[in-house]
Design an enzyme around this catalytic site. Structure first.
Site, PDB file in Angstrom:
ATOM      1  N   HIS A   1     -10.019  77.189   5.771  1.00  0.00           N
ATOM      2  CA  HIS A   1     -11.566  77.043   4.541  1.00  0.00           C
ATOM      3  C   HIS A   1     -11.194  75.987   4.064  1.00  0.00           C
ATOM      4  CE1 HIS A   1     -15.464  76.791   3.407  1.00  0.00           C
ATOM      5  NE2 HIS A   1     -15.441  77.317   2.133  1.00  0.00           N
TER       6      HIS A   1
ATOM      7  N   SER B   1     -17.005  72.064   1.914  1.00  0.00           N
ATOM      8  CA  SER B   1     -17.772  73.697   1.583  1.00  0.00           C
ATOM      9  C   SER B   1     -18.932  73.054   1.610  1.00  0.00           C
ATOM     10  CB  SER B   1     -17.210  74.401   0.740  1.00  0.00           C
ATOM     11  OG  SER B   1     -17.919  76.260   0.613  1.00  0.00           O
TER      12      SER B   1
ATOM     13  N   ASP C   1     -11.089  79.669   9.709  1.00  0.00           N
ATOM     14  CA  ASP C   1     -12.314  79.386   8.456  1.00  0.00           C
ATOM     15  C   ASP C   1     -13.811  80.046   9.484  1.00  0.00           C
ATOM     16  OD1 ASP C   1     -14.010  79.643   6.962  1.00  0.00           O
ATOM     17  OD2 ASP C   1     -13.767  77.597   6.513  1.00  0.00           O
TER      18      ASP C   1
END
Ligand SMILES: *[C@@H]1O[C@H](CO)[C@@H](O)[C@H](O)[C@H]1NC(C)=O
Ligand SMILES: *[C@@H]1O[C@H](CO)[C@@H](O)[C@H](O)[C@H]1NC(C)=O
Ligand SMILES: *[C@@H]1O[C@H](CO)[C@@H](O)[C@H](O)[C@H]1NC(C)=O
Ligand SMILES: *[C@@H]1O[C@H](CO)[C@@H](O)[C@H](O)[C@H]1NC(C)=O
Ligand SMILES: *[C@@H]1O[C@H](CO)[C@@H](O)[C@H](O)[C@H]1NC(C)=O
Ligand SMILES: *[C@@H]1O[C@H](CO)[C@@H](O)[C@H](O)[C@H]1NC(C)=O
Ligand SMILES: *[C@@H]1O[C@H](CO)[C@@H](O)[C@H](O)[C@H]1NC(C)=O
Ligand SMILES: *[C@@H]1O[C@H](CO)[C@@H](O)[C@H](O)[C@H]1NC(C)=O
Length: 507
Positions: free
Chosen positions: A466, A186, A441
């Site tokens: 994710h 991320s 995602d």
């Protein structure tokens, strides 16, 4: 149980400011969980790491006396598998995200599981202004007071922190020749990729998982994010998509009818002491749908909240299994909410907290997303599963001006790190980065999805969510996921062996 309820309040309240327009601005999942909660919501297994602190400089880019103030930066270390300095054994560093580093560490099983194979030292560094790495004497209130103190929080400062710490640590360990590989998921993945590009003398390679380094102005449409969410539900069933899409109007209509708010209270089992509005309810449901899409993992997880395997499918199955004879969209949407907010079955009523303006998140990510992390996302076109909403840069700018009295710099990130024509640019410059993305995602819309060169590799998993690759492996992991991890190990291994060869040649 109290923890879960508490969690919901926080999850909800962080997104509150957008409820006035019943429109949600997506954040990274980790930004949604408060540091406090991160600590209580995971049971920290004893002995996964040792905690250390490093005296870090406040401002790496300025020589005025104020810049020389210091703060304590936390990092976690595990040397159980390390082959040692003499063997020049590798060092795996996690470049911390927007939150408590312990939480990311416990969600990055990949590094623990592969450390024995690589004889690697594991280091997890906390990002400044998060967790326990708070400047201004560790005083959260002072550090977050206003732009005078928050001004030292930026991705470039964070990267400089990591470089400074790594170099000092290697010196202390007499491990100058140990190759460093950086990891991140991320925002942490963005930092890992940028770190490799900016500090190639410190890290020989980066695994950047679900790192939306292209989620910036002029590089991605602000509608892409929710288009992917929409597609996730649509691909499960057309009916599921339609029911959800049409539910917003029904919620609105119900709320406007006499006794409607009471009806909504009943239909959604909302605690009696809450005052709700249609917008608050819609926001609460949209949050559930969005974060479920983001964390649509193939096995049961407890990332943001406990969820079953393939939770998007579970939500759609719940919708599809309810008879469609009447106007039952409220019943169906309740079933959806119940999966996200009450999978453990222990919640007696849903507590929205309260709607006061005070609940606006003053935390770190809010500042970052008002200064340099201006990410165009959250716009909804007519096809969107959420109510149509035009994305305007101006909305973000005016919100940020109001909130912090500062002018955001929406073009700074691409000025600093690039992004425009990334393939053409990096092909002649960068090397040794893995960009993993799962196409389920919604953040994958801002990811690097194409191979750039032999060593700038995009691994794309159609069914992935994710940074699923970085999670601890489980018995139920599907074959594609096992293969992704195998491929990543092979690539990292090739970087390290190439590094040793170069070192030998150098003599
Ligand atoms: C390092 O992690 C392993 C789990 O992979 C654990 O068993 C070990 O105790 C940890 N070592 C330290 C020094 O924390
Ligand atoms: C931030 O707060 C401090 C202490 O209250 C004050 O001295 C300073 O002027 C403030 N800065 C801004 C930009 O408002
Ligand atoms: C390296 O050692 C010095 C002296 O003990 C210490 O102050 C510093 O924090 C250490 N660096 C790191 C990264 O732990
Ligand atoms: C509302 O009631 C629930 C339990 O019914 C309780 O847990 C919660 O703290 C209350 N919320 C407020 C804002 O009073
Ligand atoms: C469903 O609701 C609409 C308006 O909200 C109404 O016109 C219609 O009659 C309802 N249908 C049923 C089957 O209740
Ligand atoms: C949570 O799940 C349990 C078990 O399925 C159920 O009895 C309870 O009513 C649910 N809570 C809410 C608020 O819907
Ligand atoms: C909402 O929260 C604020 C701050 O936590 C509190 O002061 C206020 O009394 C609460 N309002 C209601 C209606 O519970
Ligand atoms: C990139 O190249 C690798 C082989 O080096 C391959 O496995 C992978 O599928 C390629 N990625 C894409 C998105 O084509």
């Amino acid at each position: 149980m109290t923890i879960l309820i508490h969690f919901i309040i926080i999850l909800f309240s962080l997104l509150c400011f957008t409820f006035t327009s019943a429109h949600i601005i997506p954040k990274f999942p980790s930004s949604v969980v408060s540091p406090d909660l991160q600590q209580t919501s995971v049971s920290v297994p004893n002995g996964l790491y040792r905690t250390k602190f490093f005296t870090q400089i406040l401002d790496h880019f300025n020589y005025n006396p104020q810049s020389y103030q210091t703060f304590q930066q936390r990092y976690l270390i595990n040397d159980t598998y390390w082959g040692g300095a003499k063997k020049k054994a590798p060092i795996f560093v996690y470049t911390g995200n927007e939150g408590d580093i312990e939480w990311f560490t416990l969600n990055t099983g990949f590094m623990f599981e592969k450390a024995p194979y690589f004889n690697a030292l594991l280091v997890f560094i906390e990002h400044r202004y998060y967790g326990k790495s708070i400047p201004f004497g560790g005083n959260d209130e002072v550090a977050n007071r206003n732009s005078s103190t928050l001004g030292y929080m930026s991705s470039t400062q964070a990267l400089a922190d990591y470089a400074t710490l790594i170099i000092d640590l290697k010196k202390n360990l007499s491990a100058i020749d140990s190759p460093v590989v950086v990891f991140g998921g991320s925002y942490g993945g963005m930092l890992a990729a940028w770190f490799r590009l900016k500090y190639p003398h410190v890290a020989i390679g980066a695994l950047a998982s679900s790192a939306p380094i292209l989620q910036f102005l002029d590089l991605v449409s602000p509608y892409t994010f929710t288009n992917i969410v929409t597609q996730d539900y649509k691909s499960e069933s057309e009916n599921c998509y339609k029911v959800i899409k049409e539910s917003w109007k029904e919620i609105e209509d119900t709320a406007n009818a006499p006794g409607g708010i009471e009806q909504l209270h009943k239909s959604f089992k909302i605690c009696k002491n809450n005052t709700i509005t249609a917008d608050a309810l819609k926001g609460w449901l949209q949050t559930a749908l969005m974060y479920t899409a983001m964390t649509d993992y193939p096995t049961p997880t407890n990332f943001l909240t406990p969820l079953p395997a393939y939770p998007v499918k579970k939500m759609c199955e719940a919708i599809d299994s309810i008879s469609t004879a009447g106007n039952e969209s409220l019943t169906k949407m309740y079933a959806v909410a119940n999966i996200f907010y009450n999978y453990t079955g222990t919640v007696t009523c849903f507590d929205f907290g309260n709607d006061s303006d005070d609940s606006i998140d003053q935390g770190g990510w809010n500042w970052q997303s008002c200064t340099e992390m201006i990410m165009p996302l959250g716009g909804n076109n007519e096809e969107s599963i959420f109510p149509a909403h035009k994305w305007e840069l101006e909305d973000t700018l005016s919100y940020c001006k109001h909130e912090y009295h500062i002018v955001p710099r929406p073009h700074w990130i691409t000025t600093e790190f690039g992004g425009q024509d990334i393939g053409r640019v990096l092909k002649r410059f960068g090397s040794n980065i893995i960009f993993f993305n799962g196409l389920r995602d919604p953040w994958s819309g801002g990811g690097v999805l194409k191979n750039i060169s032999k060593s700038l590799i995009a691994i794309v998993a159609t069914e992935g969510a994710h940074h699923v690759d970085l999670r601890f492996s489980t018995k139920g992991d599907p074959k594609w996921l096992k293969n992704v991890r195998k491929q990543e190990v092979k690539i990292i291994e090739s970087w390290i062996s190439q590094y040793y060869q170069d070192l030998l040649l150098q003599g």
